[in-house]
Write an enzyme that holds these catalytic residues in place. Structure first.
Site, PDB file in Angstrom:
ATOM      1  N   LYS A  90      15.681  17.121  -1.193  1.00  0.00           N
ATOM      2  CA  LYS A  90      14.698  16.436  -0.364  1.00  0.00           C
ATOM      3  C   LYS A  90      15.165  16.479   1.091  1.00  0.00           C
ATOM      4  O   LYS A  90      16.368  16.308   1.372  1.00  0.00           O
ATOM      5  CB  LYS A  90      14.555  14.998  -0.857  1.00  0.00           C
ATOM      6  CG  LYS A  90      13.458  14.173  -0.209  1.00  0.00           C
ATOM      7  CD  LYS A  90      13.371  12.809  -0.890  1.00  0.00           C
ATOM      8  CE  LYS A  90      12.349  11.890  -0.272  1.00  0.00           C
ATOM      9  NZ  LYS A  90      12.306  10.575  -0.967  1.00  0.00           N
ATOM     10  N   SER A 171       7.646   9.303  -2.452  1.00  0.00           N
ATOM     11  CA  SER A 171       8.069  10.077  -1.281  1.00  0.00           C
ATOM     12  C   SER A 171       8.878  11.303  -1.661  1.00  0.00           C
ATOM     13  O   SER A 171       9.023  12.218  -0.857  1.00  0.00           O
ATOM     14  CB  SER A 171       8.853   9.198  -0.294  1.00  0.00           C
ATOM     15  OG  SER A 171      10.162   8.968  -0.722  1.00  0.00           O
ATOM     16  N   SER A 195      10.039   6.140  -5.400  1.00  0.00           N
ATOM     17  CA  SER A 195       9.869   7.471  -4.813  1.00  0.00           C
ATOM     18  C   SER A 195      10.308   8.605  -5.723  1.00  0.00           C
ATOM     19  O   SER A 195       9.793   9.718  -5.614  1.00  0.00           O
ATOM     20  CB  SER A 195      10.619   7.563  -3.481  1.00  0.00           C
ATOM     21  OG  SER A 195       9.980   6.781  -2.507  1.00  0.00           O
TER      22      SER A 195
END
Length: 502
Positions: A90, A171, A195
């Site tokens: 990420k 997210s 997330s």
């Protein structure tokens, strides 16, 4: 090799089905090399990601890292089971290489971290091939109340591989979508509250939200020093367990990891009969908002019981307190944490949160075309530091209520774990209108700092929904075992079809 038509295959290996141990055996015996596997994924990203927007950047050093792994294999100097395996990160996880770390914002386009995040150090030491950085909800979805999950100024709007106009949720959206679409073997996401697990559930993959303290947060763009963690995202529980074992470990730069248990091999806990004799709490957090998801949950409960588990319906107390105190606590923590992160990170970028707010105003055409920065402004308006009695009291209320809720429920019913639906089917993305979450089950584990895993549970039409399994702090061996047993019995995951709409 087959990239798009049919199932993704390389060297005759079906990558939808192959686990990391199977890939390692193929590389040991010769049909496959890390260079070939890495090249396959890089080609697949080039072909598919213009439709998905799941990957922000690929690592220009990935081919070299793969070639070095192949050299080690030939010399019989392998670094472990992750050696040569392509991993996506990420894009809020620092790498001190030729990749940027942006949190999806042009404000960090000139950022140049001086060191790898601790978890990246561990991946490199294990021989993993850092393949690239994934898209995310900008600033891990902590900029505005009307943000769209999966959108960032740099990466655009991530699409759900099952139905492209549906949201990726959470997210860690790009990490989940990339693994669902087979753009890498495994990925690393981060979670503050939901997330990892909601993104994994909505994209039909496995996501592990580890206990706080299991994985270091050093070098991860922060929201909450109390709740943030990184964790694995994978197509199978087996691969998630392998990745978690590498990420896990103490770090002098993150005091929360000082008592982190050393469990280098989570695979030994994976038992297809693990549900037999277990007591499992059934928690329905949906409030009647998603009857289709509840129908899938009912089928999952039948499977738990047919696999030998005893189930007990439960409620988790204290979530009203959590709901009232969690966000105000995080506003204080974000201001403190992001100011500290920016001050310690070299490169050209705003110096602090106030500077980020001004950057967004000055670049509103690219940064704020769909939503604003309400949370940034609320965080900036907080006063005092993290020793303020008012903040400490509020945080103690939030964390204490979540821990008591889980601890008391597990104890009162003599439970091994609690299960709940992870997500409703993904909603159609409507930029500017915010997310359309129907319910969430992530808060008890997220706010308490306890372990949570989601595993594919079933489908509502073409859209996947997940089953969350949560228990106490450092209960990863238990939840991984239960998730593996459910996965092997349910066989619920199926590859995405990249439908344009539904």
């Amino acid at each position: 090799m087959t990239l798009v038509s049919g199932r993704p295959t390389v060297a005759g290996i079906d990558l939808e089905r192959a686990t990391i141990p199977e890939l390692q055996r193929a590389m040991d015996s010769g049909p496959l090399t890390s260079a070939e596997l890495t090249g396959f994924y890089l080609d697949r990203i080039r072909l598919l990601d213009p439709r998905l927007h799941a990957v922000i950047t690929t690592n220009p050093d990935a081919p070299r890292l793969a070639a070095e792994s192949d050299d080690r294999r030939r010399a019989r100097r392998m670094l472990g089971i992750l050696d040569g395996i392509p991993v996506l990160l990420k894009d809020n996880i620092d790498t001190a290489d030729r990749q940027r770390t942006t949190a999806g914002s042009f404000a960090l386009a000139g950022s140049r971290p001086a060191a790898d995040a601790h978890l990246v150090e561990r991946l490199r030491a294990a021989g993993a091939v850092i393949l690239g950085k994934t898209n995310l909800s900008e600033w891990a979805n902590f900029r505005d109340r009307r943000s769209s999950s999966g959108w960032s100024a740099i990466g655009g709007q991530a699409g759900n591989p099952y139905v492209l106009d549906r949201n990726t949720c959470g997210s860690s959206s790009g990490s989940a979508a990339a693994i669902a679409a087979n753009l890498a073997t495994v990925a690393v996401g981060t979670e503050t509250n939901g997330s990892i697990v909601t993104a994994a559930g909505a994209n039909g993959v496995v996501g592990v939200k580890p206990s706080i303290g299991l994985v270091s947060r050093s070098g991860v763009v922060p929201i909450s020093v109390v709740q943030d963690t990184a964790g694995p995202m994978a197509r199978t529980v087996t691969d998630a367990a392998i990745l978690l074992a590498v990420l896990n470990g103490p770090d002098s730069g993150d005091p929360s990891t000082s008592d982190s248990p050393a469990r280098p091999d989570y695979l030994r806990f994976l038992d297809p009969a693990a549900l037999h004799g277990k007591r499992i709490g059934l928690w329905d957090p949906t409030g009647g908002t998603s009857p289709e998801t509840l129908a899938e949950f009912a089928r999952a409960v039948d499977l738990l019981e047919s696999s030998g588990a005893t189930t007990v319906e439960v409620t988790i107390p204290g979530l009203d307190v959590v709901g009232r105190t969690e966000l105000p606590s995080m506003l204080h923590e974000f201001k403190h944490g992001i100011n500290e992160y920016l001050a310690a990170t070299p490169g050209e970028h705003p110096a602090d949160l106030a500077g980020l707010i001004e950057f967004n105003k000055a670049n509103a055409d690219v940064e704020m075309g769909f939503f604003g920065q309400e949370l940034f402004e609320e965080a900036q308006a907080t006063s005092g530091d993290l020793t303020e009695p008012a903040y400490l009291s509020m945080r103690a209320e939030a964390t204490g209520a979540a821990r008591r809720g889980l601890d008391d429920t597990l104890r009162a019913h003599r439970l091994d774990a609690i299960v709940a639906p992870t997500n409703a089917p993904a909603w159609k993305t409507t930029l500017g209108r915010g997310d359309d979450y129907r319910f969430g089950s992530s808060a008890p584990a997220a706010v308490s700092g306890y372990a949570n895993i989601t595993v594919p549970m079933g489908f509502v039409g073409p859209l996947p929904v997940g089953l969350s399994i949560m228990a106490g702090r450092y209960s990863e061996p238990t939840i991984l075992a239960l998730a593996y047993a459910f996965e092997q019995a349910a066989r619920a995951r199926r590859p995405p079809e990249f439908l344009p709409s539904c």
